[in-house]
Design an enzyme around this catalytic site. Sequence first.
Site, PDB file in Angstrom:
ATOM      1  NE  ARG A  83      55.548   7.826  29.341  1.00 20.31           N
ATOM      2  CZ  ARG A  83      55.799   9.043  29.850  1.00 20.31           C
ATOM      3  NH1 ARG A  83      57.035   9.491  29.971  1.00 20.31           N
ATOM      4  NH2 ARG A  83      54.805   9.810  30.265  1.00 20.31           N
ATOM      5  CG  HIS A 127      54.969  14.732  27.674  1.00 25.49           C
ATOM      6  ND1 HIS A 127      55.526  13.542  28.092  1.00 25.49           N
ATOM      7  CD2 HIS A 127      55.622  15.695  28.368  1.00 25.49           C
ATOM      8  CE1 HIS A 127      56.475  13.777  28.981  1.00 25.49           C
ATOM      9  NE2 HIS A 127      56.553  15.087  29.173  1.00 25.49           N
ATOM     10  CD  GLU A 172      55.699  14.571  35.063  1.00 20.11           C
ATOM     11  OE1 GLU A 172      55.854  15.801  35.010  1.00 20.11           O
ATOM     12  OE2 GLU A 172      56.621  13.800  35.372  1.00 20.11           O
ATOM     13  CG  ASN A 301      56.664  10.312  34.798  1.00 17.88           C
ATOM     14  OD1 ASN A 301      56.622   9.141  34.414  1.00 17.88           O
ATOM     15  ND2 ASN A 301      56.288  11.326  34.034  1.00 17.88           N
ATOM     16  CE1 TYR A 303      63.364  12.640  35.823  1.00 14.02           C
ATOM     17  CE2 TYR A 303      61.020  12.990  36.190  1.00 14.02           C
ATOM     18  CZ  TYR A 303      62.070  12.686  35.340  1.00 14.02           C
ATOM     19  OH  TYR A 303      61.830  12.414  34.010  1.00 14.02           O
ATOM     20  CD  GLU A 367      58.869  11.582  32.267  1.00 11.20           C
ATOM     21  OE1 GLU A 367      59.426  12.406  33.030  1.00 11.20           O
ATOM     22  OE2 GLU A 367      58.006  11.893  31.443  1.00 11.20           O
TER      23      GLU A 367
HETATM   24  C1  PNW Z   1      58.902  15.675  33.873  1.00  6.91           C
HETATM   25  N1  PNW Z   1      58.505  19.754  38.910  1.00  6.91           N
HETATM   26  O1  PNW Z   1      58.764  17.041  34.116  1.00  6.91           O
HETATM   27  C2  PNW Z   1      58.410  15.532  32.452  1.00  6.91           C
HETATM   28  O2  PNW Z   1      57.458  14.522  32.233  1.00  6.91           O
HETATM   29  C3  PNW Z   1      59.504  15.500  31.431  1.00  6.91           C
HETATM   30  O3  PNW Z   1      59.001  15.982  30.207  1.00  6.91           O
HETATM   31  C4  PNW Z   1      60.684  16.298  31.941  1.00  6.91           C
HETATM   32  O4  PNW Z   1      61.667  16.499  30.961  1.00  6.91           O
HETATM   33  C5  PNW Z   1      61.232  15.548  33.137  1.00  6.91           C
HETATM   34  O5  PNW Z   1      60.227  15.337  34.107  1.00  6.91           O
HETATM   35  C6  PNW Z   1      62.411  16.242  33.797  1.00  6.91           C
HETATM   36  O6  PNW Z   1      62.036  17.489  34.281  1.00  6.91           O
HETATM   37  C7  PNW Z   1      58.741  17.644  35.345  1.00  6.91           C
HETATM   38  O7  PNW Z   1      58.909  20.958  38.933  1.00  6.91           O
HETATM   39  C8  PNW Z   1      59.030  18.995  35.380  1.00  6.91           C
HETATM   40  O8  PNW Z   1      58.021  19.219  39.920  1.00  6.91           O
HETATM   41  C9  PNW Z   1      58.950  19.690  36.546  1.00  6.91           C
HETATM   42  C10 PNW Z   1      58.572  19.025  37.706  1.00  6.91           C
HETATM   43  C11 PNW Z   1      58.271  17.677  37.690  1.00  6.91           C
HETATM   44  C12 PNW Z   1      58.358  16.987  36.490  1.00  6.91           C
END
Ligand code: PNW
Length: 463
Positions: A83, A127, A172, A301, A303, A367
């Site tokens: 991707r 992106h 996102e 995505n 985290y 992601e």
């Molecule tokens: C995503 N938040 O970014 C992006 O899609 C990527 O490019 C990035 O490198 C990755 O996650 C890690 O950060 C985010 O603050 C950045 O909620 C910030 C947030 C969420 C996703």
Amino acid sequence: DARTDTTTVLRFPAGFRWGTATAAYQIEGAATEDGRTPSIWDTFSRTPGKVRNGDTGDIAADHYHRVDEDVALMRRLGVTDYRFSIAWPRVQPTGRGPAVRKGLDFYRRLVDRLLDAGIRPVATLYHWDLPQELEDAGGWPQRETAYRFAEYAGIMADALGDRVATWTTLNEPWCAAFLGYGNGVHAPGRTSAVASLRAAHHLNLAHGLAARTLRGRLPGAAEVSLTLNLHAVRPCSQAPEDLDAARRIDAVGNRIFLDPVFHGRLPEDLVRDTAPVTDWSFVADGDLAAAAAPIDSLGINYYSPSVVGAGTSESPSPWAGAERHVRFEPAPGPRTAMDWPVDADGLYELLTRLRDELPDVPLVITENGAAYDDYADPSGNVKDPERVAYLHAHLAAVHRALADGADVRGYFLWSLLDNFEWAYGYSKRFGIVHVDFATQRRTLKDSARWYAEVIARGGLEGA
Ligand code: PNW
């Protein structure tokens, strides 16, 4: 013989896609080459105080000049899919008019290399690197930007449509709208609640218009998708005011995209919550139907989850309409180098929710991954044990969701390479491949070897 195995294997379905993910501005560099003009991220990163250490994407991981090496790395890992994103200002420098041949050639070469290596190309059109000229004309809060995006999508479908397996319109849109125009921690750094809501709406419209354009111009086998960073939001208690805080974040974090894109409507509670900010008169007849153009899958995505309760958020807040009602609680337990909690249950919760709410939509984790510092052992191996543990726990959560009926088709690990981590610059490393930014030397981390084994085995080693 399975009975003599000392370990069990959490096997993933045949045909499950195993990928890695990157984004153009985070890895390409070559910011002024071959006709590329500045995007909002060039402008933002060159503005003092916006990005840690004054870092920019001018060189990044120099991927623009190292495509062959980077595709060879992926071949070693055995990934089935890759991707990546296309830099709009490389292809259409002003955001309007004809495409630049050299810009297209770069992506043609990348896609050719991937196909030669037997890796399916999964392309994201946006992106976050909006051509600066379009921002100067008003950016995502302006309706015109949605039309420009659909035109750019058509250019890319004509140039690469026959060879890209999956087209993702946006990555996102929550971040683009609310970090870009709401609290200003991302480009273009504007801080206006109404601008962030207008941006969110025009991103939904842009997605739908582009999805329709892509569908009309692509060969039948190509898939059209959208990637959202859905928020796994939990109330800190069952008290009504804490439940209401969670509802508000779900509205302005999740349903603001899910409802237009999958149901052609705005959430009624979102309209109520945001009444002090806007009357939504920028939504024209037909916009929500356009946003709901059919797509083939939803990218997620993930985290970490968020725990919320009644209270107030910091100002400027990305949470338009909810900022005076919601407080974010620090979650317990271990954290990554981003200070984000490690909590794989949040991914399971998200996947099973989508199984229930969108039963006909195939899901792809586009992601998942973690930032950690790594270190070299005496023989030069790059060790990142916390990342391996994070990935293991999250893939186990995906496996559990699959067993419970979630239609998950693939998993893309963020990220292939250490790269420019937006407002954190190069201070945070998400790669499974270490990049020495002084020499651009790539070294596999332990996590890369671990991931290659998972892919080869088609699953995770259990207990
Ligand atoms: C995503 N938040 O970014 C992006 O899609 C990527 O490019 C990035 O490198 C990755 O996650 C890690 O950060 C985010 O603050 C950045 O909620 C910030 C947030 C969420 C996703």
